[in-house]
Scaffold this active site. Structure first.
Site, short mmCIF file in Angstrom:
data_model
loop_
_atom_site.label_atom_id
_atom_site.label_comp_id
_atom_site.label_asym_id
_atom_site.label_seq_id
_atom_site.Cartn_x
_atom_site.Cartn_y
_atom_site.Cartn_z
N ASP A 132 -14.18 1.20 1.77
CA ASP A 132 -15.55 0.66 1.81
C ASP A 132 -16.50 1.57 1.04
OD1 ASP A 132 -14.58 -1.36 3.52
OD2 ASP A 132 -14.86 -0.05 5.27
N ILE A 177 0.85 -1.20 0.00
CA ILE A 177 0.00 0.00 0.00
C ILE A 177 0.88 1.24 0.00
CG2 ILE A 177 -1.72 1.34 1.31
CD1 ILE A 177 -2.63 -1.40 2.51
N GLY A 178 1.95 1.21 0.77
CA GLY A 178 2.79 2.39 0.98
C GLY A 178 3.37 2.98 -0.30
N ASN A 238 0.31 -6.91 13.46
CA ASN A 238 0.05 -5.51 13.14
C ASN A 238 -0.20 -4.67 14.38
OD1 ASN A 238 0.46 -6.20 10.52
ND2 ASN A 238 -1.64 -5.87 9.83
N ASP A 268 10.09 3.42 6.50
CA ASP A 268 9.85 1.98 6.60
C ASP A 268 11.09 1.35 7.23
OD1 ASP A 268 8.67 -0.59 6.29
OD2 ASP A 268 7.65 0.09 4.48
N HIS A 272 -14.70 -1.66 9.80
CA HIS A 272 -13.93 -1.85 8.57
C HIS A 272 -13.53 -3.33 8.41
CE1 HIS A 272 -11.43 -0.84 5.16
NE2 HIS A 272 -10.32 -1.21 5.77
N ILE A 320 -4.48 3.02 8.56
CA ILE A 320 -4.85 2.08 7.50
C ILE A 320 -4.55 0.65 7.95
CG2 ILE A 320 -4.25 1.31 5.16
CD1 ILE A 320 -3.84 4.26 4.41
N SER A 321 -3.55 0.46 8.81
CA SER A 321 -3.13 -0.88 9.23
C SER A 321 -4.30 -1.66 9.81
CB SER A 321 -2.02 -0.78 10.28
OG SER A 321 -0.93 -0.04 9.79
N ASN A 322 -4.50 -2.86 9.29
CA ASN A 322 -5.60 -3.71 9.75
C ASN A 322 -5.20 -4.57 10.95
OD1 ASN A 322 -7.97 -3.25 8.25
ND2 ASN A 322 -6.98 -4.08 6.43
#
Length: 341
Positions: free
Chosen positions: A178, A41-42, A122, A62, A205, A145-147
Site C-alpha cells: 500500500d 508471490i513466493g 487462506n 511449500d 490492508h 502476507i497471506s490475505n
C-alpha cells in the site's frame, strides 16, 4: 544492485555502518523461512531474499514444487545457502532456527473475488502454519502476507496465544505494498522523483481500510482535493487494478514480492541493531480503539520497538479513519472467531 535498492535513502552514517559491517564480515547469521515459496508471490520473493546480503540461510517451504525453486534460486552467487522443503513432514525442518518467517502461502485473488472470498481457504492455511511456527521457531519475527491480512494477523495472534508463545512485538501484517503504491501514484501526480517520496499508509490492508496520509507526504506538493481523493481511491483499489489487468491470470504477485522483500529487509536491519528503522505495518496497537491497526512502527532487536502516533490528519483523512473502523473491526473479529472455532 538490489542492495542499493533496499538500503533506503537514509542517513549516510547508517549506510556506511551497513557497508562497514558487510565488508568486515560481521553481519550476523540470519535464517529466513518463506512459507508458500513456490507460489506466485513466493517465487519472486525467494529470488529477492536470495539477493539480500543480510540473509545467511534461506529456507523455502511449500506443499509442492519447492525443490525446483530451491535449485533454481540456489545457483545465484550470493551469500545465503538455500534449502527447499516440501510437504507437511518437512515443515519442522524448514522452520527450526528461523529468525524471520515470511508467509505468502494461500490462494490468490481471481476476478470477481473479494478478499472475503479468500477467507476460508487462506485462514485455514495460516492457522496450520502458525501452529507449526509456535512449536518450531516461537521467537521468530513473523511477516504475514497471506490475505485477508486484516483477519490473518488476528488469527496468527490467537494461535500463538493458545500455544502460550504470543509476543505482539514479533507479529506483523505486511502492508508495504500500500505504501509502495501510494508513493508511486503520488510521485506521478506531484511530478517529483519517486525515490524521494514518502507516504505513510494507515488502517488495514483491504479496500476502504487502506488510508494513505497524503497530507503527510514528502516532498509536499500542492495537489487539489479532487486529485487527493482520486489518489486515495487508486491506492485502495490497487490490487483490483492488477487483478483486472491480468484478466483472470493472477493477482499482484511481483509488486507484492518487492514490497515483502522491502519489509523483510527492514525487519532484518532492526534485528541487527541498525537504528531508526521505521516502516508502516499492521500490528497489535493501542493508538486507536481497534486491537490491530497499521501505522508507522519503529523496528528493532525485539521486533516492534515503538508504535508511532498517527500525527496530524486532514479533515478528509479524519473522515476516512472513522469510515474504515467498522470494516476493520469486523475483519479482526472474524479472524479471532475463526481461530477459536
Amino acid at each position: 544492485m538490489f542492495r542499493s535498492m533496499l538500503v533506503r535513502s537514509s542517513s549516510s552514517a547508517k549506510q556506511s555502518l551497513i557497508r562497514r559491517n558487510l565488508s568486515s564480515g560481521s553481519v550476523p547469521e540470519r535464517k529466513v523461512a518463506i512459507l508458500g515459496a513456490a507460489g506466485g508471490i513466493g517465487q519472486p520473493l525467494a529470488l529477492l531474499m536470495k539477493l539480500n546480503p543480510l540473509v545467511s540461510s534461506l529456507s523455502l517451504y511449500d506443499i509442492a514444487n519447492t525443490p525446483g525453486v530451491a535449485a533454481d534460486v540456489g545457483h545465484i552467487n550470493t551469500r545465503s545457502e538455500v534449502v527447499g522443503y516440501m510437504g507437511d513432514d518437512n515443515l519442522a525442518k524448514a522452520l527450526e532456527g528461523a529468525d524471520l518467517v515470511i508467509i505468502p502461502a494461500g490462494v490468490p485473488r481471481k476476478p470477481g473475488m473479494t478478499r472475503d472470498d479468500l477467507f476460508n481457504i487462506n485462514a485455514g492455511i495460516v492457522k496450520n502454519l502458525c501452529s507449526a511456527i509456535a512449536k518450531y521457531c516461537p521467537h521468530a519475527l513473523v511477516n504475514m502476507i497471506s490475505n485477508p491480512v486484516n483477519s490473518t494477523v488476528p488469527i496468527a495472534a490467537e494461535i500463538f496465544r493458545k500455544a502460550g508463545m504470543y509476543d505482539e512485538k514479533k507479529l506483523f501484517g505486511v502492508t508495504t505494498l500500500d505504501v509502495v503504491r501510494a508513493k508511486t501514484f503520488y510521485a506521478g501526480k506531484a511530478n517529483v522523483p519517486v525515490a524521494e517520496v514518502n507516504v505513510p499508509v494507515i488502517g488495514g490492508h483491504a479496500g476502504v481500510t487502506i488510508l494513505p496520509l497524503f497530507s503527510q507526504a514528502t516532498p509536499q506538493a500542492n495537489l487539489s482535493g479532487d486529485v487527493l481523493t482520486a489518489l486515495t481511491k487508486r491506492t485502495q483499489d490497487g490490487g483490483t487494478e492488477v487483478v483486472e489487468a491480468k484478466a483472470g491470470k493472477g493477482s499482484a504477485t511481483l509488486s507484492m514480492a518487492y514490497a515483502g522483500a522491502l519489509f523483510a529487509d527492514a525487519c532484518l536491519k532492526g534485528l541487527n541493531g541498525v537504528p531508526d528503522v521505521v516502516e508502516c505495518s499492521y500490528v497489535q496497537s493501542t493508538i486507536t480503539e481497534l486491537p490491530f491497526f497499521a501505522s508507522k512502527v519503529r523496528l528493532g532487536k525485539n521486533g516492534v520497538e515503538e508504535v508511532l502516533d498517527l500525527g496530524p490528519l486532514s479533515d478528509f483523512e479524519k473522515e476516512g479513519l472513522e469510515a474504515l473502523k467498522p470494516e476493520l473491526k469486523s475483519s479482526i473479529e472474524k479472524g479471532v472467531k475463526f481461530a477459536n472455532q
